[in-house]
Structure formats: structure tokens, C-alpha cells
Scaffold this motif. Structure first.
Motif, mmCIF file in Angstrom:
data_model
loop_
_atom_site.group_PDB
_atom_site.id
_atom_site.type_symbol
_atom_site.label_atom_id
_atom_site.label_comp_id
_atom_site.label_asym_id
_atom_site.label_seq_id
_atom_site.Cartn_x
_atom_site.Cartn_y
_atom_site.Cartn_z
ATOM 1 N N ALA A 267 -2.005 -3.134 -16.459
ATOM 2 C CA ALA A 267 -2.863 -2.839 -15.309
ATOM 3 C C ALA A 267 -4.319 -3.254 -15.556
ATOM 4 N N ASP A 268 -4.844 -3.008 -16.749
ATOM 5 C CA ASP A 268 -6.238 -3.359 -17.032
ATOM 6 C C ASP A 268 -6.429 -4.869 -17.082
ATOM 7 N N ALA A 269 -5.496 -5.572 -17.734
ATOM 8 C CA ALA A 269 -5.615 -7.026 -17.873
ATOM 9 C C ALA A 269 -5.518 -7.736 -16.530
ATOM 10 N N TYR A 270 -4.784 -7.153 -15.599
ATOM 11 C CA TYR A 270 -4.560 -7.811 -14.311
ATOM 12 C C TYR A 270 -5.226 -7.060 -13.159
ATOM 13 N N GLN A 271 -6.371 -6.419 -13.457
ATOM 14 C CA GLN A 271 -7.093 -5.728 -12.399
ATOM 15 C C GLN A 271 -7.525 -6.702 -11.303
ATOM 16 N N TRP A 272 -7.913 -7.915 -11.725
ATOM 17 C CA TRP A 272 -8.310 -8.923 -10.738
ATOM 18 C C TRP A 272 -7.147 -9.288 -9.821
ATOM 19 N N TYR A 273 -5.925 -9.266 -10.372
ATOM 20 C CA TYR A 273 -4.739 -9.602 -9.581
ATOM 21 C C TYR A 273 -4.456 -8.493 -8.566
ATOM 22 N N LEU A 274 -4.700 -7.243 -8.977
ATOM 23 C CA LEU A 274 -4.554 -6.124 -8.054
ATOM 24 C C LEU A 274 -5.587 -6.197 -6.927
ATOM 25 N N ASP A 275 -6.777 -6.697 -7.276
ATOM 26 C CA ASP A 275 -7.813 -6.838 -6.239
ATOM 27 C C ASP A 275 -7.353 -7.747 -5.104
ATOM 28 N N LEU A 276 -6.554 -8.758 -5.423
ATOM 29 C CA LEU A 276 -6.070 -9.668 -4.384
ATOM 30 C C LEU A 276 -5.248 -8.919 -3.336
ATOM 31 N N ARG A 277 -4.622 -7.793 -3.747
ATOM 32 C CA ARG A 277 -3.798 -6.995 -2.825
ATOM 33 C C ARG A 277 -4.623 -5.970 -2.062
ATOM 34 N N LYS A 278 -5.879 -5.797 -2.467
ATOM 35 C CA LYS A 278 -6.737 -4.813 -1.796
ATOM 36 C C LYS A 278 -7.544 -5.432 -0.663
ATOM 37 N N PHE A 279 -7.763 -6.730 -0.740
ATOM 38 C CA PHE A 279 -8.685 -7.377 0.188
ATOM 39 C C PHE A 279 -7.984 -8.480 0.977
ATOM 40 N N GLY A 280 -7.370 -8.112 2.080
ATOM 41 C CA GLY A 280 -6.745 -9.097 2.969
ATOM 42 C C GLY A 280 -5.445 -9.671 2.450
ATOM 43 N N SER A 281 -4.644 -8.860 1.793
ATOM 44 C CA SER A 281 -3.367 -9.337 1.253
ATOM 45 C C SER A 281 -2.373 -9.652 2.363
ATOM 46 N N VAL A 282 -1.610 -10.715 2.173
ATOM 47 C CA VAL A 282 -0.580 -11.091 3.150
ATOM 48 C C VAL A 282 0.717 -11.402 2.400
ATOM 49 N N PRO A 283 1.864 -11.310 3.074
ATOM 50 C CA PRO A 283 3.118 -11.747 2.441
ATOM 51 C C PRO A 283 3.017 -13.231 2.075
#
Length: 476
Positions: A424-440
Motif C-alpha cells: 500500500a505504501d509503495a503504490y500510494q500514487w497508484y491508489l491516487d489514480l482511483r481517487k481522482f476521476g477513475s474510470v473503468p
């Protein structure tokens, strides 16, 4: 001398000039396709054969632009001691209609200049000899001068252009993804780590050049996913690296990958359709633009491959689920080295059997077990046999060619899985992609060398790359 970018346009322009006409430089390919005879032509290349008779001297020269050689006819007085097989020459003369049925034109030489001599005794390639691929693999710095490797490199060039054209024609934006990265997209740990020469010498309290460990990329996918948050269709085509300690006929440490990501898609079928369209479009283009080069492989290396490709282009690819694939393998009369079990990865022997079982056509295998695949693949929520929306494309003689999936766009699902994996810590930036305008969204990757290996019917993947690694006393 007049250097011509468009040979025949320049030739026609020079014909209208008053006085002596400057020689127009033509590529061998241009000369062979000449629509009419021409005066004052210059061709440069390497001698493929020399035959001296009492009244005439015959040369065949090639410059890499064509599999076919250009025949040069000259007065025997123009023969020089260093005019030998392998030598580099510059020939000037008249392009005339050939009296022979096998060729349209020939170059009647007025001058022949040897630009670079070749010692035929020590030159490892011999005139009019068909060298096996195993033999020329010993000479990575010279093997491009053989017909087989020359054809391969022209096909690689045309296939590369065809792939770029396919994506650009369909509205994709080309992204240059990094070669040096801190991400391990595949999660398999098979990475080349990058260190400076000073870092390699200093063992105590090592500091990293980038302040974090850096690796050669195994995939551009995660970087493409970043871009797919701003562009609905993106692709990349570049080198990738896998530190698999394998010298097998199907593995490379460095190879090229074609990867694409599509936003606003909830269907694995959409991804599969792009994979199939890319495969068929690129193959059709190569077959139409490099017929002689492809024919060389299909005639001397893989005689049945032409018919297989024609069948592949005509038919729709087959689709089966992973569960169906395992059941087919269980019922097979063939004994496998690796026993097929649900939850285990498909081995090459399994993949080849499945293709054969389905009629020797490309096969999509979909919906793989959840625990087999990386964290970014979308959960199908379909227990008790838990799967993800993943797909592999299997092709005859090779096995897996492409791999893709829908990506997990739902933040709670992705967050939960990364936490279980301790990422989770290493891929926090990847999680951010799902917080801001994520689409299928979803995407796939295709190994370029495996693609070439399949369409040409080449057994060893090391024979479809320009330079085989670690095959010479010095690493090129």
C-alpha cells in the motif's frame, strides 16, 4: 553526384538539365523497379557474387533495400583484384532492359570503384552458401549481411511501422514510458537492478543514485495507466527487460513490448478485439509489403506457416475460459510434464495443446484464478473459484503471445489487495489514480519478438533479434 531522395523523380529532373547529366544515386530496390531505362545512374552496395567470363564481367550487388540483387554487367577490363565477394562498391553506368526473363533491368557499368575491400579467405560468410542460423549466430556483427537476417530486419522494420500505423489510425496517443523505473509491474522479482560503477564498488552504507533502488523496466503498463487518466487511448512500444536465467529458445533478457491502455471500457471483449485487430492488421501489412522476405522464411524455414497465417487471417479467434482450459487438459490423452490443476499457471506444453485442440488457430483464455495474477487485475467477484478479468492470447507453435486484463478501478478493492500484499505504501500514487476521476479501463501487452517468431515460423527467438546477446567474445 546528385544524391536523390526520390530516385526516379530526381532522374527525370536531371534529364531536363542542359549539357552533361549528373549521375543519380539509386537504391537497389529503386533500380529493380525502374519503369524505364536510364542513363547516368549510380548504385552503391556490397558484392554478393562475382563471375568473370572472357567477354563480360557479372556482379550481383545488394544494399539492404531488397532481398533481390541487382545484376551489373561490365567489361572484363573493369575487374580489379580487390573486386571480390563482400567488398563494398560504387558502380556508375546505364540502367538497361535485361534480356533475361528472371530480371527486369540490369546495370551496364561504365565505372566500378571498390570503396571497401573484403578478404574472402578470412570472411566467415561464403559466396552462394546457405549458412544455417546456428552458424551465423556466432557472428552477431556480420550476420546481418546474410539473406535470412537481411529479410528479418526488413520485416522487423515494416512490422514496427505497421503497429504504429494501427494505433495512430485508431486514435491512440504514443507515450514514451521510462526504461529506468522503481516499479516492478509483474511482481515476479525478475528485474535487472541499476547501479553506478561507484555503487557497485561500495558495499557499506550504499546510497542510490536516485535515492531509491532503480531497475530496468519489465513493462510500461503502470506508466500507461497514469496517462490513461488524461487520454482515452494510449500505447507504447519499447524495450523491456527480464532477468530470467534461461537460455531457452523462447526467452530473451531484452525484448520489445507493444502495450496499450483503453479508458472507459468495462468489457474484456473490447480488449480482446483490439488485440485481434492489431494482430491481423499488422500481419496483413507485413505480408503485403514484404512478400519476398516473408517467402524466404516460409520456403526454407517454415514451409507450412504460410497456410497457417492465411487461415488465421480468415477466421475469428477462439475464446475459452481458464476453467474450460483446465478441463480440456485433464481429459487429454497426452501426458504432461506438469499436471494440469485448477489454480496452477498454464505451462507452455498446456498452451500448445490447447491451441492444437482448438484447431491450430489463436485462442483467447479468459478469467484466470485471482491468486495467479498481479494486484491490478479486476476482481470478477465470482466465488467459489475466484477469478479476475484477465486474458492471454495463445498462438500455434509459441503459446502465450499477448496478455491483458481489465484493471481494478474500484478503490476499496485495490486498497484491500495492496494492504494484504504489503504494497500500500509503495503504490500510494497508484491508489491516487482511483481517487481522482477513475474510470473503468483495461489494456494488454504483446511481445514483439514472439510475434515475429510466430508469423515467420522461426524456432529460436534469438534468430529474430538484430544482435543475439552473449554470443560473441565481446558483447555488442
Amino acid at each position: 553526384m546528385l544524391r536523390a531522395r526520390g530516385g526516379w523523380q530526381a532522374l527525370r529532373r536531371s534529364a531536363s538539365l542542359p549539357g552533361a547529366r549528373p549521375a543519380v544515386r539509386l537504391r537497389v530496390r529503386e533500380a529493380l523497379k525502374a519503369p524505364e531505362p536510364a542513363d547516368a545512374v549510380q548504385v552503391q552496395g556490397w558484392v554478393r557474387s562475382v563471375r568473370s567470363q572472357k567477354e563480360v564481367l557479372f556482379l550481383h550487388i545488394n544494399d539492404g533495400s531488397s532481398l533481390e540483387n541487382l545484376q551489373v554487367v561490365a567489361d572484363p577490363n573493369l575487374e580489379k583484384r580487390d573486386l571480390t565477394f563482400g567488398s563494398a562498391v560504387e558502380v556508375q553506368g546505364k540502367l538497361v532492359k535485361s534480356p533475361h526473363k528472371m530480371q527486369n533491368v540490369e546495370l551496364k557499368a561504365e565505372t566500378i570503384r571498390v570503396v571497401g575491400p573484403c578478404d574472402t579467405w578470412s570472411f566467415p560468410l561464403k559466396m552462394k552458401e546457405r549458412h544455417p542460423l546456428e552458424y551465423v549466430r556466432q557472428f552477431p556483427h556480420l550476420r546481418c549481411r546474410t539473406n535470412t537476417l537481411g529479410s528479418l530486419l526488413r520485416i522487423r522494420s515494416e512490422a514496427t511501422a505497421a503497429i504504429h500505423s494501427f494505433f495512430q489510425d485508431n486514435g491512440y496517443v504514443h507515450i514514451h514510458t521510462p526504461i529506468i523505473t522503481s516499479n516492478d509491474c509483474e511482481g515476479a522479482g525478475e528485474l535487472f537492478q541499476i547501479e553506478t560503477s561507484n555503487e557497485a564498488r561500495e558495499s557499506a552504507e550504499k546510497t542510490h543514485f536516485f535515492n531509491v533502488p532503480a531497475f530496468l523496466t519489465v513493462s510500461g503498463q503502470l506508466h500507461l495507466e497514469v496517462m490513461s487518466g488524461a487520454f482515452t487511448h494510449v500505447f507504447t512500444f519499447g524495450p523491456t527487460f527480464r532477468a530470467e536465467n534461461s537460455q531457452s529458445r523462447r526467452h530473451l533478457a531484452e525484448f520489445y513490448m507493444v502495450e496499450a491502455e483503453l479508458s472507459f471500457t468495462e468489457s474484456l471483449q473490447d480488449i480482446m478485439q483490439v488485440m485481434e485487430d492489431l494482430f491481423k492488421t499488422a500481419t496483413s501489412t507485413v505480408l503485403s509489403k514484404c512478400p519476398c522476405d516473408v517467402e524466404l522464411f516460409h520456403k526454407y524455414i517454415a514451409p507450412a506457416q504460410k497456410d497457417r497465417l492465411e487461415q488465421m487471417l480468415k477466421n475469428k479467434f477462439v475464446t475459452i475460459s481458464y476453467s474450460e482450459a483446465v478441463e480440456i487438459l485433464r481429459q487429454a490423452s497426452q501426458t504432461f510434464t506438469f499436471k494440469p490443476e485448477w489454480g496452477c499457471d498454464l505451462q507452455t506444453e498446456h498452451e500448445k495443446y490447447l491451441v492444437k485442440h482448438c484447431g491450430e488457430v489463436p485462442v483467447f483464455v479468459i478469467n484466470y484464478p485471482y491468486d495467479l495474477k498481479p494486484f491490478y487485475m479486476r476482481d470478477n467477484e465470482d466465488g467459489p473459484q475466484h477469478t479476475v478479468a484477465a486474458v492471454d492470447l495463445l498462438v500455434p507453435g509459441i503459446g502465450e503471445l499477448c496478455g491483458g486484463s481489465l484493471r481494478e478501478e474500484r478503490l476499496p478493492f485495490l486498497e484491500s489487495r495492496l494492504q494484504r500484499l504489503g504494497l500500500a505504501d509503495a503504490y500510494q500514487w497508484y491508489l491516487d489514480l482511483r481517487k481522482f476521476g477513475s474510470v473503468p479501463h483495461g489494456g494488454f501487452g504483446m511481445g514483439f519478438e514472439r510475434y515475429l517468431q510466430y508469423i515467420l515460423g522461426v524456432d529460436n527467438i534469438k534468430d529474430v533479434i538484430p544482435f543475439p546477446r552473449f554470443s560473441h567474445s565481446c558483447l555488442l
